[in-house]
Design a protein around this motif. Structure first.
Motif, PDB file in Angstrom:
ATOM      1  N   THR A  73     -10.438  -4.819   1.169  1.00 36.73           N
ATOM      2  CA  THR A  73     -11.655  -4.342   1.825  1.00 36.73           C
ATOM      3  C   THR A  73     -12.795  -5.350   1.677  1.00 36.73           C
ATOM      4  O   THR A  73     -13.682  -5.388   2.519  1.00 36.73           O
ATOM      5  N   ASP A  74     -12.738  -6.162   0.635  1.00 41.28           N
ATOM      6  CA  ASP A  74     -13.767  -7.181   0.447  1.00 41.28           C
ATOM      7  C   ASP A  74     -13.625  -8.335   1.435  1.00 41.28           C
ATOM      8  O   ASP A  74     -14.593  -9.047   1.708  1.00 41.28           O
ATOM      9  N   LEU A  75     -12.447  -8.510   2.006  1.00 37.86           N
ATOM     10  CA  LEU A  75     -12.198  -9.588   2.966  1.00 37.86           C
ATOM     11  C   LEU A  75     -12.285  -9.126   4.418  1.00 37.86           C
ATOM     12  O   LEU A  75     -12.381  -9.945   5.322  1.00 37.86           O
ATOM     13  N   ALA A  76     -12.242  -7.832   4.635  1.00 35.27           N
ATOM     14  CA  ALA A  76     -12.230  -7.290   5.993  1.00 35.27           C
ATOM     15  C   ALA A  76     -13.625  -7.299   6.595  1.00 35.27           C
ATOM     16  O   ALA A  76     -14.631  -7.162   5.891  1.00 35.27           O
ATOM     17  N   LEU A  77     -13.652  -7.467   7.903  1.00 36.07           N
ATOM     18  CA  LEU A  77     -14.907  -7.361   8.637  1.00 36.07           C
ATOM     19  C   LEU A  77     -15.313  -5.894   8.718  1.00 36.07           C
ATOM     20  O   LEU A  77     -14.461  -5.001   8.676  1.00 36.07           O
ATOM     21  N   ARG A  78     -16.590  -5.660   8.871  1.00 34.24           N
ATOM     22  CA  ARG A  78     -17.084  -4.283   8.982  1.00 34.24           C
ATOM     23  C   ARG A  78     -16.392  -3.558  10.137  1.00 34.24           C
ATOM     24  O   ARG A  78     -16.017  -2.392  10.024  1.00 34.24           O
TER      25      ARG A  78
END
Length: 89
Positions: A73-78
């Motif tokens: 989730t820290d690497l995913a785009l909003r």
């Protein structure tokens, strides 16, 4: 084929692997030492929605899961996180 129909069909196809390990006719060595307590599925937030759209097996894993863990989730785009949240709702 609609997403929910494909998901249900894939879930039916994936279920035998669970039954192989823990159903009737499974190896006594396994059933004497383990019991099925649930299925945990890890969902990669950076590519999950694309996988769900193209891979019925991914849909089946989510459909059969008792627990979903969302990774990266820290690497995913909003937008990826929002789309994933809508897809899973």
């Amino acid at each position: 084929m609609s997403g929910s129909t494909a998901s249900a069909q894939s879930a039916r196809q994936s279920k035998p692997s669970l039954e192989t390990a823990f159903g009737s006719g499974s190896d006594a060595w396994i059933t004497e030492r383990f019991r099925y307590a649930g299925l945990i599925t890890i969902v990669d937030a950076t590519c999950a929605v694309d996988e769900f759209d193209t891979t019925p097996e991914a849909q089946a894993q989510v459909a059969l899961a008792d627990v979903l863990l969302v990774s990266k989730t820290d690497l995913a785009l909003r937008t990826q996180l929002e789309t994933l949240e809508q897809w899973m709702a």
